[in-house]
Design a protein around this motif. Structure first.
Motif, PDB file in Angstrom:
ATOM      1  N   ALA A  49       0.829  -1.215   0.000  1.00 39.09           N
ATOM      2  CA  ALA A  49       0.000   0.000   0.000  1.00 39.09           C
ATOM      3  C   ALA A  49       0.858   1.258   0.000  1.00 39.09           C
ATOM      4  O   ALA A  49       0.689   2.169   0.818  1.00 39.09           O
ATOM      5  CB  ALA A  49      -0.955   0.000   1.208  1.00 39.09           C
ATOM      6  N   ILE A  50       1.816   1.303  -0.938  1.00 32.85           N
ATOM      7  CA  ILE A  50       2.663   2.489  -1.080  1.00 32.85           C
ATOM      8  C   ILE A  50       2.554   3.030  -2.495  1.00 32.85           C
ATOM      9  O   ILE A  50       2.216   2.310  -3.430  1.00 32.85           O
ATOM     10  CB  ILE A  50       4.144   2.188  -0.750  1.00 32.85           C
ATOM     11  CG1 ILE A  50       4.697   1.088  -1.672  1.00 32.85           C
ATOM     12  CG2 ILE A  50       4.309   1.809   0.697  1.00 32.85           C
ATOM     13  CD1 ILE A  50       6.167   0.798  -1.462  1.00 32.85           C
ATOM     14  N   LYS A  81      19.398  12.823   1.000  1.00 31.81           N
ATOM     15  CA  LYS A  81      19.570  11.837   2.069  1.00 31.81           C
ATOM     16  C   LYS A  81      20.463  10.688   1.633  1.00 31.81           C
ATOM     17  O   LYS A  81      21.334  10.234   2.389  1.00 31.81           O
ATOM     18  CB  LYS A  81      18.197  11.312   2.492  1.00 31.81           C
ATOM     19  CG  LYS A  81      18.228  10.376   3.693  1.00 31.81           C
ATOM     20  CD  LYS A  81      16.819   9.990   4.094  1.00 31.81           C
ATOM     21  CE  LYS A  81      16.839   9.059   5.304  1.00 31.81           C
ATOM     22  NZ  LYS A  81      15.460   8.687   5.721  1.00 31.81           N
ATOM     23  N   MET A  82      20.278  10.203   0.417  1.00 32.91           N
ATOM     24  CA  MET A  82      21.079   9.087  -0.085  1.00 32.91           C
ATOM     25  C   MET A  82      22.542   9.492  -0.285  1.00 32.91           C
ATOM     26  O   MET A  82      23.459   8.701  -0.027  1.00 32.91           O
ATOM     27  CB  MET A  82      20.500   8.558  -1.405  1.00 32.91           C
ATOM     28  CG  MET A  82      19.115   7.914  -1.265  1.00 32.91           C
ATOM     29  SD  MET A  82      19.056   6.503  -0.108  1.00 32.91           S
ATOM     30  CE  MET A  82      18.347   7.304   1.361  1.00 32.91           C
ATOM     31  N   ILE A  83      22.770  10.714  -0.737  1.00 36.92           N
ATOM     32  CA  ILE A  83      24.142  11.202  -0.897  1.00 36.92           C
ATOM     33  C   ILE A  83      24.842  11.259   0.451  1.00 36.92           C
ATOM     34  O   ILE A  83      26.001  10.852   0.588  1.00 36.92           O
ATOM     35  CB  ILE A  83      24.155  12.590  -1.572  1.00 36.92           C
ATOM     36  CG1 ILE A  83      23.747  12.463  -3.048  1.00 36.92           C
ATOM     37  CG2 ILE A  83      25.539  13.246  -1.458  1.00 36.92           C
ATOM     38  CD1 ILE A  83      23.576  13.802  -3.749  1.00 36.92           C
ATOM     39  N   ALA A  84      24.130  11.758   1.464  1.00 37.30           N
ATOM     40  CA  ALA A  84      24.708  11.845   2.812  1.00 37.30           C
ATOM     41  C   ALA A  84      25.077  10.452   3.337  1.00 37.30           C
ATOM     42  O   ALA A  84      26.142  10.264   3.938  1.00 37.30           O
ATOM     43  CB  ALA A  84      23.730  12.540   3.751  1.00 37.30           C
ATOM     44  N   ILE A 117      11.027   5.704  -1.935  1.00 40.94           N
ATOM     45  CA  ILE A 117      10.467   6.935  -1.387  1.00 40.94           C
ATOM     46  C   ILE A 117       9.141   6.654  -0.699  1.00 40.94           C
ATOM     47  O   ILE A 117       8.879   7.091   0.424  1.00 40.94           O
ATOM     48  CB  ILE A 117      10.287   8.003  -2.503  1.00 40.94           C
ATOM     49  CG1 ILE A 117      11.666   8.470  -2.999  1.00 40.94           C
ATOM     50  CG2 ILE A 117       9.480   9.184  -2.002  1.00 40.94           C
ATOM     51  CD1 ILE A 117      11.596   9.396  -4.212  1.00 40.94           C
ATOM     52  N   GLY A 118       8.287   5.865  -1.368  1.00 43.89           N
ATOM     53  CA  GLY A 118       7.001   5.488  -0.774  1.00 43.89           C
ATOM     54  C   GLY A 118       7.163   4.625   0.464  1.00 43.89           C
ATOM     55  O   GLY A 118       6.421   4.770   1.434  1.00 43.89           O
ATOM     56  N   TYR A 119       8.139   3.728   0.440  1.00 41.69           N
ATOM     57  CA  TYR A 119       8.369   2.841   1.567  1.00 41.69           C
ATOM     58  C   TYR A 119       8.873   3.601   2.794  1.00 41.69           C
ATOM     59  O   TYR A 119       8.467   3.322   3.925  1.00 41.69           O
ATOM     60  CB  TYR A 119       9.379   1.759   1.187  1.00 41.69           C
ATOM     61  CG  TYR A 119       9.555   0.672   2.223  1.00 41.69           C
ATOM     62  CD1 TYR A 119       8.552  -0.273   2.441  1.00 41.69           C
ATOM     63  CD2 TYR A 119      10.705   0.603   2.988  1.00 41.69           C
ATOM     64  CE1 TYR A 119       8.703  -1.275   3.383  1.00 41.69           C
ATOM     65  CE2 TYR A 119      10.875  -0.399   3.939  1.00 41.69           C
ATOM     66  CZ  TYR A 119       9.878  -1.327   4.129  1.00 41.69           C
ATOM     67  OH  TYR A 119      10.039  -2.323   5.080  1.00 41.69           O
ATOM     68  N   GLU A 120       9.729   4.589   2.551  1.00 44.02           N
ATOM     69  CA  GLU A 120      10.227   5.411   3.667  1.00 44.02           C
ATOM     70  C   GLU A 120       9.098   6.200   4.311  1.00 44.02           C
ATOM     71  O   GLU A 120       9.037   6.342   5.531  1.00 44.02           O
ATOM     72  CB  GLU A 120      11.325   6.362   3.190  1.00 44.02           C
ATOM     73  CG  GLU A 120      12.681   5.695   3.000  1.00 44.02           C
ATOM     74  CD  GLU A 120      13.825   6.628   3.343  1.00 44.02           C
ATOM     75  OE1 GLU A 120      13.636   7.850   3.278  1.00 44.02           O
ATOM     76  OE2 GLU A 120      14.907   6.111   3.719  1.00 44.02           O
ATOM     77  N   GLU A 121       8.195   6.719   3.484  1.00 46.82           N
ATOM     78  CA  GLU A 121       7.047   7.443   4.035  1.00 46.82           C
ATOM     79  C   GLU A 121       6.140   6.521   4.838  1.00 46.82           C
ATOM     80  O   GLU A 121       5.588   6.915   5.867  1.00 46.82           O
ATOM     81  CB  GLU A 121       6.262   8.088   2.894  1.00 46.82           C
ATOM     82  CG  GLU A 121       6.999   9.247   2.209  1.00 46.82           C
ATOM     83  CD  GLU A 121       6.145   9.923   1.158  1.00 46.82           C
ATOM     84  OE1 GLU A 121       5.081   9.363   0.797  1.00 46.82           O
ATOM     85  OE2 GLU A 121       6.537  10.995   0.684  1.00 46.82           O
TER      86      GLU A 121
END
Length: 352
Positions: free
Chosen positions: A118-119, A134-137, A345-349
């Motif tokens: 459900a993302i 965020k990924m670069i960091a 991105i959806g999973y992180e949210e």
């Protein structure tokens, strides 16, 4: 009915059945992906997993040898006897198509992962920019932790066999909502066709007939952990390339080994930059300037490798595989590889 027509007609029937089943992903999910396929995979990996070399590659070599021999033996009057030869080719393809779909291929038609979780797969430019930062960091921090110098490229100190063994640990730590993709019975091999794969533009592949993960061991080694985790995801019953990138990425960053984490974050950072460029040319430049020089050296190493093997051969196989994916429920073709950024991105949210 003449026997030479049976297998070609069965091919037509198979295509109708497969395309009909593709309309019922929940049925495929329950009956095949969670029912029959795990049993087939268990047997295949038990049979071939312990063998130290790629049995699937040897099988392909033998099949290619007999195919070329058959073509040579029938070279005279090949087109004159087009009907007989055509039926023979269709008969062999009918057997191939049946084995492919029975042993693994029906996984292309299961319920999409974003629906199960459900993302959303789609994202805004602002979301992509924030995620890229965020990924670069993360990538920069891991590169510094490994090398102690922001200008040094990461070099993985493991052999391929050690990488294959370590990859299991990441799958043992998958989040609760991804537990169905646990990996059992290791069957990961260095491909005997690594040179051909390099010219074809492939970092690895799953042999659907032996259920062996095949890894191209010629490509830069820092890529190997992520590639291995990606191919293992195919073995768990995932057909979609974007979903394999997603599961492989999660498995790699959940691995306690820092080299696996770096391989994954380096991988996704490249895709994030590429996706920014697709939205607007030059959009990635600002973010590229934030990346450690050592990370960029790994980028350059990867690009130089593929450039050294670039010929019309890989262009042909890109075209072929792009259309193969489109015929198997991946409408974006090769573009589907980059779609895993949206899944992440959806999973992180979802996880926040």
């Amino acid at each position: 009915m003449n026997r030479k027509y049976i297998l070609p007609l069965l091919l037509l029937l198979q295509i109708v059945i497969v395309k009909t089943l593709s309309l019922f992903p929940q049925f495929v999910e329950n009956w095949y992906s969670k029912g029959l396929y795990p049993k087939i995979a268990f047997v295949s990996r038990k049979l071939f997993g312990w063998i130290p070399f790629s049995t699937g590659d040897i099988m392909y070599f033998i099949l290619i040898f007999f195919l070329l021999r058959w073509i040579w033996n029938h070279r005279k009057g090949f087109f004159k006897n087009w009907k007989t030869n055509g039926l023979a080719i269709l008969s062999w393809f009918s057997v191939f198509y049946f084995c492919f779909n029975l042993l693994w291929g029906m996984n292309y038609y299961r319920v999409p992962l974003h629906e199960k979780l459900a993302i959303k797969k789609e994202y805004s430019l602002e979301q992509l920019e924030a995620f890229t930062t965020k990924m670069i960091a993360k990538t920069n921090a891991l590169q510094m932790q490994i090398t102690g110098n922001d200008s040094l490229a990461v070099e993985i100190p493991y052999t391929e066999k050690e990488i294959f063994h370590l990859a299991l640990k990441g799958y043992q730590h998958l989040p609760q909502n991804l537990q169905e993709f646990q990996y059992k019975n290791k069957s990961i091999k260095a491909s005997l066709f690594s040179y051909p794969l390099s010219y074809m533009g492939f970092g690895g592949y799953l042999n659907p007939f032996t259920n062996e993960s095949q890894v191209n061991v010629l490509k830069p080694k820092y890529n190997c952990p992520m590639t291995t985790c990606h191919e293992m995801a195919h073995q768990t019953g995932i057909g979609s390339e974007s979903e394999c990138n997603f599961i492989g990425f999660i498995a790699a960053i959940k691995n306690e080994d820092i080299y696996f984490q770096y391989s994954a974050y380096n991988f996704i950072t490249r895709y994030c930059l590429g996706n920014l460029e697709k939205i607007e040319e030059g959009k990635s430049k600002l973010y590229f300037e934030k990346i450690n020089k050592g990370v960029i050296k790994n980028f350059d190493e990867n690009e130089a490798f593929w450039e050294s093997y670039h010929t019309p051969i890989d262009t042909f196989f890109e075209y072929f595989y792009d259309n193969f994916l489109k015929l198997n429920q991946q409408k974006d073709g090769l573009e589907s590889y980059s779609k895993f950024v949206g899944l992440m991105i959806g999973y992180e949210e979802l996880s926040d």
